[in-house]
Motif scaffolding. Structure first.
Motif, PDB file in Angstrom:
ATOM      1  N   GLU A 148     -45.101 -16.213  91.124  1.00  0.00           N
ATOM      2  CA  GLU A 148     -46.229 -17.318  90.188  1.00  0.00           C
ATOM      3  C   GLU A 148     -45.414 -17.786  89.172  1.00  0.00           C
ATOM      4  O   GLU A 148     -45.080 -18.600  88.600  1.00  0.00           O
ATOM      5  CB  GLU A 148     -47.505 -16.843  90.722  1.00  0.00           C
ATOM      6  N   ALA A 149     -44.636 -16.043  88.531  1.00  0.00           N
ATOM      7  CA  ALA A 149     -43.821 -16.377  87.181  1.00  0.00           C
ATOM      8  C   ALA A 149     -43.227 -16.949  87.264  1.00  0.00           C
ATOM      9  O   ALA A 149     -42.441 -17.361  86.113  1.00  0.00           O
ATOM     10  CB  ALA A 149     -43.308 -14.764  86.942  1.00  0.00           C
ATOM     11  N   LEU A 150     -41.862 -16.707  88.169  1.00  0.00           N
ATOM     12  CA  LEU A 150     -40.877 -17.839  88.578  1.00  0.00           C
ATOM     13  C   LEU A 150     -41.106 -19.200  88.605  1.00  0.00           C
ATOM     14  O   LEU A 150     -40.512 -20.256  88.364  1.00  0.00           O
ATOM     15  CB  LEU A 150     -40.385 -17.436  89.867  1.00  0.00           C
ATOM     16  N   ASP A 151     -42.040 -19.292  89.057  1.00  0.00           N
ATOM     17  CA  ASP A 151     -42.377 -20.980  89.380  1.00  0.00           C
ATOM     18  C   ASP A 151     -42.797 -21.531  88.052  1.00  0.00           C
ATOM     19  O   ASP A 151     -43.548 -22.490  87.111  1.00  0.00           O
ATOM     20  CB  ASP A 151     -44.057 -21.185  90.286  1.00  0.00           C
ATOM     21  N   ALA A 152     -43.824 -20.336  86.602  1.00  0.00           N
ATOM     22  CA  ALA A 152     -44.188 -21.062  85.604  1.00  0.00           C
ATOM     23  C   ALA A 152     -42.716 -21.819  84.530  1.00  0.00           C
ATOM     24  O   ALA A 152     -42.995 -21.775  83.467  1.00  0.00           O
ATOM     25  CB  ALA A 152     -44.624 -20.291  84.622  1.00  0.00           C
ATOM     26  N   GLY A 154     -41.413  -7.175  82.352  1.00  0.00           N
ATOM     27  CA  GLY A 154     -41.784  -6.348  84.097  1.00  0.00           C
ATOM     28  C   GLY A 154     -43.148  -6.052  83.496  1.00  0.00           C
ATOM     29  O   GLY A 154     -43.664  -6.031  82.789  1.00  0.00           O
ATOM     30  N   GLY A 155     -43.587  -5.951  84.631  1.00  0.00           N
ATOM     31  CA  GLY A 155     -45.244  -5.482  84.641  1.00  0.00           C
ATOM     32  C   GLY A 155     -45.722  -5.396  86.203  1.00  0.00           C
ATOM     33  O   GLY A 155     -44.284  -4.954  87.295  1.00  0.00           O
ATOM     34  N   PRO A 156     -46.731  -5.104  86.044  1.00  0.00           N
ATOM     35  CA  PRO A 156     -47.198  -4.473  86.961  1.00  0.00           C
ATOM     36  C   PRO A 156     -47.795  -5.282  87.919  1.00  0.00           C
ATOM     37  O   PRO A 156     -48.243  -4.344  89.160  1.00  0.00           O
ATOM     38  CB  PRO A 156     -48.155  -3.873  86.260  1.00  0.00           C
ATOM     39  N   LYS A 157     -47.698  -6.503  88.130  1.00  0.00           N
ATOM     40  CA  LYS A 157     -48.380  -7.184  89.463  1.00  0.00           C
ATOM     41  C   LYS A 157     -46.819  -7.563  90.052  1.00  0.00           C
ATOM     42  O   LYS A 157     -46.708  -9.109  90.054  1.00  0.00           O
ATOM     43  CB  LYS A 157     -49.253  -8.230  88.650  1.00  0.00           C
ATOM     44  N   GLN A 202     -35.306 -15.919  93.174  1.00  0.00           N
ATOM     45  CA  GLN A 202     -36.274 -14.162  93.829  1.00  0.00           C
ATOM     46  C   GLN A 202     -34.394 -13.756  94.442  1.00  0.00           C
ATOM     47  O   GLN A 202     -33.502 -14.199  95.322  1.00  0.00           O
ATOM     48  CB  GLN A 202     -36.868 -14.467  94.826  1.00  0.00           C
ATOM     49  N   VAL A 203     -34.369 -12.567  93.940  1.00  0.00           N
ATOM     50  CA  VAL A 203     -32.827 -12.261  93.960  1.00  0.00           C
ATOM     51  C   VAL A 203     -33.835 -10.441  93.611  1.00  0.00           C
ATOM     52  O   VAL A 203     -34.272  -9.359  92.847  1.00  0.00           O
ATOM     53  CB  VAL A 203     -31.309 -11.877  92.700  1.00  0.00           C
ATOM     54  N   ASP A 204     -33.488  -9.483  95.093  1.00  0.00           N
ATOM     55  CA  ASP A 204     -34.185  -8.219  94.961  1.00  0.00           C
ATOM     56  C   ASP A 204     -33.048  -7.080  94.935  1.00  0.00           C
ATOM     57  O   ASP A 204     -32.246  -7.001  95.354  1.00  0.00           O
ATOM     58  CB  ASP A 204     -34.658  -7.858  96.706  1.00  0.00           C
ATOM     59  N   SER A 205     -33.157  -6.884  93.365  1.00  0.00           N
ATOM     60  CA  SER A 205     -31.592  -6.086  92.893  1.00  0.00           C
ATOM     61  C   SER A 205     -32.463  -4.899  91.371  1.00  0.00           C
ATOM     62  O   SER A 205     -33.707  -5.258  90.966  1.00  0.00           O
ATOM     63  CB  SER A 205     -31.083  -6.977  92.884  1.00  0.00           C
ATOM     64  N   GLY A 239     -39.592  -8.471  93.101  1.00  0.00           N
ATOM     65  CA  GLY A 239     -41.064  -7.797  93.381  1.00  0.00           C
ATOM     66  C   GLY A 239     -41.106  -7.087  93.790  1.00  0.00           C
ATOM     67  O   GLY A 239     -41.810  -6.421  94.441  1.00  0.00           O
ATOM     68  N   GLN A 240     -40.131  -6.027  94.056  1.00  0.00           N
ATOM     69  CA  GLN A 240     -39.449  -5.215  95.200  1.00  0.00           C
ATOM     70  C   GLN A 240     -40.327  -4.080  94.382  1.00  0.00           C
ATOM     71  O   GLN A 240     -40.263  -4.233  93.223  1.00  0.00           O
ATOM     72  CB  GLN A 240     -38.362  -4.615  95.556  1.00  0.00           C
ATOM     73  N   GLY A 241     -40.829  -2.844  95.081  1.00  0.00           N
ATOM     74  CA  GLY A 241     -42.076  -1.489  94.650  1.00  0.00           C
ATOM     75  C   GLY A 241     -43.072  -2.040  93.937  1.00  0.00           C
ATOM     76  O   GLY A 241     -43.762  -1.161  93.420  1.00  0.00           O
ATOM     77  N   GLY A 242     -43.522  -3.132  94.210  1.00  0.00           N
ATOM     78  CA  GLY A 242     -44.793  -2.860  93.743  1.00  0.00           C
ATOM     79  C   GLY A 242     -44.511  -3.990  92.533  1.00  0.00           C
ATOM     80  O   GLY A 242     -46.158  -3.938  92.049  1.00  0.00           O
ATOM     81  N   LYS A 243     -43.924  -4.091  91.944  1.00  0.00           N
ATOM     82  CA  LYS A 243     -43.678  -4.244  90.525  1.00  0.00           C
ATOM     83  C   LYS A 243     -42.740  -5.645  90.389  1.00  0.00           C
ATOM     84  O   LYS A 243     -41.797  -5.307  90.656  1.00  0.00           O
ATOM     85  CB  LYS A 243     -43.093  -2.883  89.438  1.00  0.00           C
ATOM     86  N   ALA A 244     -43.621  -6.314  89.138  1.00  0.00           N
ATOM     87  CA  ALA A 244     -42.369  -7.738  88.689  1.00  0.00           C
ATOM     88  C   ALA A 244     -41.523  -7.205  87.796  1.00  0.00           C
ATOM     89  O   ALA A 244     -41.421  -5.832  86.652  1.00  0.00           O
ATOM     90  CB  ALA A 244     -42.913  -8.134  88.089  1.00  0.00           C
TER      91      ALA A 244
END
Length: 135
Positions: free
Chosen positions: A118-122, A109-112, A30-33, A62-67
């Motif tokens: 979970e996506a990173l874990d996949a 990019g996605g809305p979730k 996870q890197v919030d950038s 996942g910052q800003g509510g978007k992935a």
């Protein structure tokens, strides 16, 4: 110490968390950038980890509510049949988006936004699957 030095330092820190999957090196983090920094950092980390068996880095936020997920795949990993886009596909589905880009660098990019972890874990199981199929 300019932006390049900072990027190299960040890449070093992120690369420490690498795991070995079927011989290839993989980092997911996870890197919030923003997208530009994620792209540069993913490529810097993957290049740092490159080895004869290949390497990949997948960074997400996942910052800003978007992935937002960015994957970088090295030349040796692509030679084993793993493109950055291919690696991102299941993760993209999880966050409700698609994966686009080039074999060495892809985005999703996605809305979730809440699903990005979970996506990173996949990513790791996907890498294993692709290497077993194509490697």
């Amino acid at each position: 110490a300019g932006p390049a030095a900072t990027m190299a330092a960040k890449a070093r820190v992120v690369a420490v968390a690498a795991r070995v999957v079927e011989g290839a090196k993989l980092v997911t983090a996870q890197v919030d950038s923003d997208a530009n920094e994620l792209r540069a950092l993913a490529q810097a980390v993957a290049n740092r980890l490159e080895n004869p068996e290949g390497a990949a880095a997948v960074l997400g936020t996942g910052q800003g509510g978007k992935a937002l997920l960015v994957a970088a795949s090295t030349r040796n990993l692509i030679a084993r049949g793993v493109t950055a886009q291919g690696l991102l596909e299941p993760a993209a589905t999880i966050v409700g988006g698609g994966a686009g880009g080039k074999p060495n660098l892809a985005f999703s990019g996605g809305p979730k936004g809440e699903a990005f972890q979970e996506a990173l874990d996949a990513i790791e199981p996907r890498l294993k699957e692709l290497l077993q199929a194509g490697g």
